[in-house]
Write a protein that holds these residues in place. Structure first.
Motif, short mmCIF file in Angstrom:
data_model
loop_
_atom_site.label_atom_id
_atom_site.label_comp_id
_atom_site.label_asym_id
_atom_site.label_seq_id
_atom_site.Cartn_x
_atom_site.Cartn_y
_atom_site.Cartn_z
N UNK A 48 0.85 -1.18 0.00
CA UNK A 48 0.00 0.00 0.00
C UNK A 48 0.90 1.24 0.00
N UNK A 49 0.72 2.15 -0.97
CA UNK A 49 1.63 3.29 -1.07
C UNK A 49 1.46 4.31 0.06
N UNK A 50 0.39 4.17 0.83
CA UNK A 50 0.15 5.12 1.92
C UNK A 50 0.71 4.60 3.25
N UNK A 254 -1.86 9.94 -7.30
CA UNK A 254 -2.89 9.47 -8.22
C UNK A 254 -3.81 8.42 -7.58
N UNK A 255 -3.60 8.18 -6.29
CA UNK A 255 -4.41 7.19 -5.56
C UNK A 255 -4.34 5.78 -6.12
N UNK A 256 -3.17 5.41 -6.58
CA UNK A 256 -2.95 4.04 -7.03
C UNK A 256 -3.11 3.11 -5.81
N UNK A 257 -3.81 1.97 -5.98
CA UNK A 257 -4.13 1.13 -4.84
C UNK A 257 -2.93 0.42 -4.23
N UNK A 258 -2.08 -0.13 -5.08
CA UNK A 258 -0.90 -0.78 -4.52
C UNK A 258 0.25 -0.74 -5.50
N UNK A 259 1.43 -0.92 -4.97
CA UNK A 259 2.61 -0.86 -5.82
C UNK A 259 3.51 -2.05 -5.57
N UNK A 260 4.27 -2.37 -6.60
CA UNK A 260 5.14 -3.53 -6.58
C UNK A 260 6.43 -3.09 -7.25
N UNK A 261 7.56 -3.40 -6.65
CA UNK A 261 8.80 -3.00 -7.31
C UNK A 261 10.00 -3.07 -6.39
N UNK A 262 11.17 -2.90 -6.99
CA UNK A 262 12.42 -3.02 -6.26
C UNK A 262 12.52 -2.01 -5.12
N UNK A 263 11.80 -0.88 -5.21
CA UNK A 263 11.84 0.10 -4.14
C UNK A 263 11.53 -0.56 -2.80
N UNK A 264 10.53 -1.40 -2.77
CA UNK A 264 10.18 -2.09 -1.53
C UNK A 264 10.91 -3.42 -1.39
N UNK A 265 10.86 -4.22 -2.45
CA UNK A 265 11.56 -5.51 -2.39
C UNK A 265 11.62 -6.17 -3.76
N UNK A 266 12.74 -6.80 -4.05
CA UNK A 266 12.81 -7.69 -5.20
C UNK A 266 12.02 -8.95 -4.85
N UNK A 277 6.58 -10.57 5.72
CA UNK A 277 5.18 -10.68 6.16
C UNK A 277 5.08 -10.51 7.67
N UNK A 278 6.06 -11.02 8.35
CA UNK A 278 6.09 -10.95 9.81
C UNK A 278 6.21 -9.50 10.28
N UNK A 279 7.00 -8.71 9.53
CA UNK A 279 7.11 -7.28 9.84
C UNK A 279 5.81 -6.57 9.48
N UNK A 280 5.14 -7.08 8.42
CA UNK A 280 3.87 -6.52 7.98
C UNK A 280 4.02 -5.26 7.16
N UNK A 281 4.85 -4.34 7.68
CA UNK A 281 5.07 -3.06 6.98
C UNK A 281 6.47 -3.02 6.42
N UNK A 282 6.63 -2.39 5.25
CA UNK A 282 7.96 -2.25 4.69
C UNK A 282 8.43 -0.80 4.86
N UNK A 283 9.73 -0.61 4.85
CA UNK A 283 10.43 0.67 5.09
C UNK A 283 10.26 1.15 6.53
#
Ligand code: C2E
Ligand code: CA
Ligand code: CA
Ligand code: CA
Length: 283
Positions: A48-50, A254-266, A277-283
């Motif tokens: 989730x980008x938010x 732009x209110x995109x619902x979700x994002x996928x990419x190397x920024x968060x994880x390969x 998943x255990x952390x639940x949140x990234x960054x």
């Protein structure tokens, strides 16, 4: 100059042979890849980008070849399609992904859907339904946690069958995502014809690549318009290939619902994804 030409030819010719040999070797060992345990699923989070929470995962296949090392799916999936092994591989992917998600859920990790890729040159056929039903039953995963990613080309086959398969998937509660959106021949007409049957739109990473921090840029306008259009049609939108915080910011605006990419994880192996998943949140 003549000599150089000759050398060039030799280099070209020997690398061509190496390439041919590799394909031949891959083809003959692909048939044993499953039973030898050389295939593995990697998982990439959808975020989730938010809130930066993990809201889903895409399963991506990897082949650990004893001689050639990690072979890219872009290299062996087309080969598997040609030789017919794709049926067996696709079956293995769905079963492994569903089983893994069920195990994670049972161990108390956040429940998120898992998506699997359906081969582009295999059109949606009725056997998909029996196959998917059986896998869900075997693995005991609730259907709402399984998503199927298809590309436009799989919608272009026998229209009647495609409609009935998509309708049946909807009845079963399995979501369908349109992958690589915007790169095919008939993206807009696909949206129109299959309205209500496609739940998720994945914007191809070529569009995301072109995003700039200038809101007025044409590329930004196009991406924003795709997102608005999809949401008007009651679809969720996933942006693929997000690599920079600038892209994240723009997509968030732009209110995109979700994002996928190397920024968060390969894409990462199961044990790594479990930690995320255990952390639940990234960054
Ligand atoms: P795809 O379905 O479009 O998958 C997304 C690809 O983009 C993945 O490549 C992923 O690793 C890569 N990617 C993700 N984030 C980024 C990013 O920020 N930047 C860049 N440059 N790339 C990113 P991958 O894993 O090599 O897979 C390539 C393609 O192979 C997939 O494209 C899909 O078409 C196919 N594929 C993968 N697994 C399967 C499978 O189980 N079955 C079938 N039929 N096809 C598969
Ligand atoms: Ca995909
Ligand atoms: Ca894609
Ligand atoms: Ca692709």
């Amino acid at each position: 100059a003549k000599e150089l030409g000759k050398n060039n030819f030799q280099v070209y010719s020997s690398s061509l042979n190496a390439q041919t040999f590799k394909i031949f070797s891959l083809e003959s060992s692909l048939r044993y890849a499953i039973e030898r345990g050389q295939l593995e699923l990697y998982y990439q989070p959808k975020v989730c980008p938010k809130t930066y929470e993990i809201v889903g995962a895409e399963a991506l296949i990897r082949w650990n070849h004893p001689e050639w090392g990690l072979v890219s799916p872009d290299e062996f999936i087309p080969l598997a399609e040609e030789t017919g092994f794709i049926v067996e591989i696709g079956d293995w992917v769905k079963r492994t992904a569903c089983l893994q998600m069920k195990l994670w859920q049972e161990s108390g990790l956040p429940k998120v859907p898992i998506s699997v890729n359906l081969s582009a040159n295999r059109f949606l056929e009725r056997s998909l339904i029996t196959n998917v039903k059986q896998i869900l039953e075997e693995t005991n995963l609730e259907s709402k946690y399984l998503e199927i990613e298809i590309t436009e080309s799989s919608l272009l086959e026998n229209e009647k069958v495609v409609f009935s398969v998509l309708e049946e998937l909807k009845r079963l509660g399995i979501k369908v995502a349109l992958d690589d959106f915007g790169t095919g021949y008939s993206s807009l007409s696909s949206l129109k014809r299959f309205k209500g049957l496609i739940d998720i739109l994945k914007i191809d990473r070529t569009f995301i690549n072109d995003l700039t921090s200038f809101e007025t840029d044409d590329s930004n306008f196009i991406t924003n318009t795709i997102i608005q259009l999809a949401q008007q049609l009651k679809m969720e939108v996933v942006a693929e290939g997000v690599e920079t915080t600038d892209q994240l910011k723009v997509l968030n605006n732009y209110n995109c619902n979700s994002i996928q990419g190397y920024l968060f994880s390969k894409p990462v192996p199961a044990t790594e994804f479990e930690k995320l998943l255990n952390k639940g949140k990234l960054i």
